[in-house]
Design a protein around this motif. Structure first.
Motif, short mmCIF file in Angstrom:
data_model
loop_
_atom_site.label_atom_id
_atom_site.label_comp_id
_atom_site.label_asym_id
_atom_site.label_seq_id
_atom_site.Cartn_x
_atom_site.Cartn_y
_atom_site.Cartn_z
N ALA A 68 0.83 -1.20 0.00
CA ALA A 68 0.00 0.00 0.00
C ALA A 68 0.86 1.26 0.00
O ALA A 68 0.56 2.24 -0.68
N LEU A 69 1.95 1.22 0.77
CA LEU A 69 2.84 2.38 0.83
C LEU A 69 3.47 2.66 -0.53
O LEU A 69 3.65 3.83 -0.92
N ASP A 70 3.80 1.63 -1.27
CA ASP A 70 4.34 1.82 -2.62
C ASP A 70 3.34 2.54 -3.52
O ASP A 70 3.72 3.40 -4.32
N VAL A 71 2.07 2.19 -3.39
CA VAL A 71 1.03 2.86 -4.18
C VAL A 71 0.94 4.33 -3.79
O VAL A 71 0.87 5.22 -4.64
N LEU A 72 0.96 4.59 -2.49
CA LEU A 72 0.86 5.97 -2.02
C LEU A 72 2.07 6.79 -2.45
O LEU A 72 1.94 7.94 -2.89
N ARG A 73 3.25 6.22 -2.35
CA ARG A 73 4.46 6.93 -2.76
C ARG A 73 4.48 7.20 -4.26
O ARG A 73 5.05 8.20 -4.72
N ALA A 74 3.90 6.30 -5.04
CA ALA A 74 3.90 6.46 -6.49
C ALA A 74 2.93 7.52 -6.98
O ALA A 74 3.03 7.96 -8.13
N GLU A 75 2.00 7.92 -6.13
CA GLU A 75 1.04 8.96 -6.51
C GLU A 75 1.80 10.29 -6.69
O GLU A 75 2.49 10.73 -5.78
N PRO A 76 1.69 10.94 -7.86
CA PRO A 76 2.43 12.18 -8.10
C PRO A 76 2.16 13.30 -7.10
O PRO A 76 3.03 14.15 -6.88
N ARG A 77 0.99 13.30 -6.47
CA ARG A 77 0.66 14.35 -5.51
C ARG A 77 1.33 14.12 -4.15
O ARG A 77 1.35 15.02 -3.30
N THR A 78 1.86 12.93 -3.91
CA THR A 78 2.44 12.59 -2.60
C THR A 78 3.85 13.14 -2.47
O THR A 78 4.69 12.95 -3.36
N ASP A 79 4.13 13.78 -1.34
CA ASP A 79 5.49 14.09 -0.97
C ASP A 79 6.05 12.86 -0.26
O ASP A 79 5.66 12.56 0.87
N PRO A 80 6.94 12.11 -0.91
CA PRO A 80 7.39 10.84 -0.33
C PRO A 80 8.20 10.99 0.94
O PRO A 80 8.42 10.01 1.65
N GLU A 81 8.63 12.21 1.24
CA GLU A 81 9.39 12.45 2.47
C GLU A 81 8.49 12.79 3.65
O GLU A 81 8.98 12.95 4.77
N ARG A 82 7.19 12.91 3.40
CA ARG A 82 6.27 13.32 4.47
C ARG A 82 5.04 12.40 4.45
O ARG A 82 4.01 12.72 3.86
N ILE A 83 5.17 11.24 5.08
CA ILE A 83 4.09 10.26 5.13
C ILE A 83 3.90 9.79 6.56
O ILE A 83 4.87 9.53 7.28
N ALA A 84 2.65 9.68 6.98
CA ALA A 84 2.29 9.12 8.27
C ALA A 84 1.40 7.90 8.05
O ALA A 84 0.75 7.77 7.01
N ALA A 85 1.37 7.01 9.03
CA ALA A 85 0.48 5.85 9.00
C ALA A 85 -0.48 5.93 10.17
O ALA A 85 -0.04 6.07 11.32
N VAL A 86 -1.77 5.86 9.88
CA VAL A 86 -2.80 5.87 10.90
C VAL A 86 -3.72 4.69 10.64
O VAL A 86 -4.15 4.47 9.50
N GLY A 87 -4.00 3.91 11.67
CA GLY A 87 -4.84 2.75 11.44
C GLY A 87 -5.68 2.38 12.65
O GLY A 87 -5.41 2.80 13.78
N TYR A 88 -6.69 1.58 12.38
CA TYR A 88 -7.65 1.14 13.38
C TYR A 88 -7.60 -0.38 13.46
O TYR A 88 -7.68 -1.06 12.43
N GLY A 89 -7.45 -0.92 14.67
CA GLY A 89 -7.41 -2.37 14.81
C GLY A 89 -6.28 -2.98 13.99
O GLY A 89 -5.11 -2.59 14.11
N THR A 90 -6.62 -3.91 13.12
CA THR A 90 -5.61 -4.58 12.29
C THR A 90 -4.86 -3.58 11.43
O THR A 90 -3.64 -3.71 11.23
N GLY A 91 -5.55 -2.56 10.92
CA GLY A 91 -4.88 -1.54 10.13
C GLY A 91 -3.85 -0.77 10.93
O GLY A 91 -2.80 -0.38 10.41
N GLY A 92 -4.12 -0.55 12.22
CA GLY A 92 -3.14 0.09 13.08
C GLY A 92 -1.95 -0.81 13.34
O GLY A 92 -0.80 -0.34 13.43
N ALA A 93 -2.21 -2.11 13.46
CA ALA A 93 -1.11 -3.07 13.64
C ALA A 93 -0.18 -3.08 12.44
O ALA A 93 1.04 -3.19 12.58
N VAL A 94 -0.74 -2.94 11.25
CA VAL A 94 0.07 -2.89 10.04
C VAL A 94 0.98 -1.66 10.07
O VAL A 94 2.18 -1.73 9.75
N GLY A 95 0.44 -0.52 10.49
CA GLY A 95 1.25 0.68 10.59
C GLY A 95 2.39 0.53 11.58
O GLY A 95 3.53 0.96 11.33
#
Length: 245
Positions: free
Chosen positions: A99-126
């Motif tokens: 998922a992070l690779d997809v987010l980083r590949a988005e042209p609008r993303t600043d790849p140096e400024r990314i946070a991970a926020v998740g709930y339950g299992t999604g938080g565990a992944v982060g």
């Protein structure tokens, strides 16, 4: 309020074709980005709306998928999928990295400024991305206070914020203590907020299907937890003034 755009993105992970929800803020310039993870039931309109709300603030957001486009409403199906997943840090990391690779590949993303926020299992992944040494600006996890393999929390390079309900039987006081002891021993900049009287998944609006015992919505604490998440991002992933760029 700003105008956002959204689109569905497909990508491979965990032997499945994942179907994520990408939300983009107004403008054309690069923006800070958030990887947003769902509860163990999987990606739903709740996370899609959260992604869009963060995009309204100015973030690029990918709400990632856990189950190949499926929403696991049956608790037994969810447990059959998530129990072995939560016991396998490498699988969680693979899902997160894809998922992070997809987010980083988005042209609008600043790849140096990314946070991970998740709930339950999604938080565990982060959290596992942090333990894998990924360069994140912040990690936020709501009722996903898992502990990792010995010593790997020392690889977390950013502040960690965690929220949990005081009456959550899944994230028990013993589990909370183990998590905070791991963070403290690793020298992580960590915070834990315990929401009094709240159950597991207290942040998630009530659903029309059977849920596990100990799960329940708490509207007031849900609003508070959302404000805490937004505050974490404001502190660690501040928006620049060029929102129209």
């Amino acid at each position: 309020m700003t105008t956002t755009t959204t689109r569905t993105v497909e990508y491979p992970a965990d032997g499945l074709t994942m179907i994520g929800h990408l939300a983009l803020p107004a403008g054309t310039g690069r923006r800070p980005a958030v990887l947003l993870g769902p509860e163990g039931t999987g990606l739903s309109d709740v996370e899609r709306r959260r992604a869009e709300a963060l995009a309204e603030l100015g973030y690029v957001v990918l709400a990632f998928d856990l189950h190949g486009g499926r929403y696991l409403a049956d608790p037994e199906d969810m447990l059959a999928r998530c129990t072995p997943l939560l016991a396998d840090p490498d699988r969680m990391r693979d899902i997160g990295h894809a998922a992070l690779d997809v987010l980083r590949a988005e042209p609008r993303t600043d790849p140096e400024r990314i946070a991970a926020v998740g709930y339950g299992t999604g938080g565990a992944v982060g959290l596992e991305l942090g333990r894998d040494g990924v360069d994140l600006r912040a990690i936020g996890t709501v009722n996903g206070l898992i502990t990792g393999r010995p010593g790997e929390a020392a690889r977390i390079r950013c502040p960690v914020w965690a929220g949990v309900g005081s009456e959550d039987p899944i994230m028990s006081p013993a589990q909370r203590d183990a998590f905070t002891e791991e963070m403290q021993a690793a020298g992580v900049d960590w915070r834990l907020v315990v929401y009094g009287g709240a159950l597991h998944a207290f942040h998630h609006p009530s659903v029309d299907h059977i849920v596990r015992p100990g799960v329940g919505y708490h509207p007031q604490h849900a609003r508070r937890a959302w404000r805490d998440v937004v505050g974490l991002l404001a502190e660690c992933l501040p928006l620049t003034e060029d929102l129209g760029a």
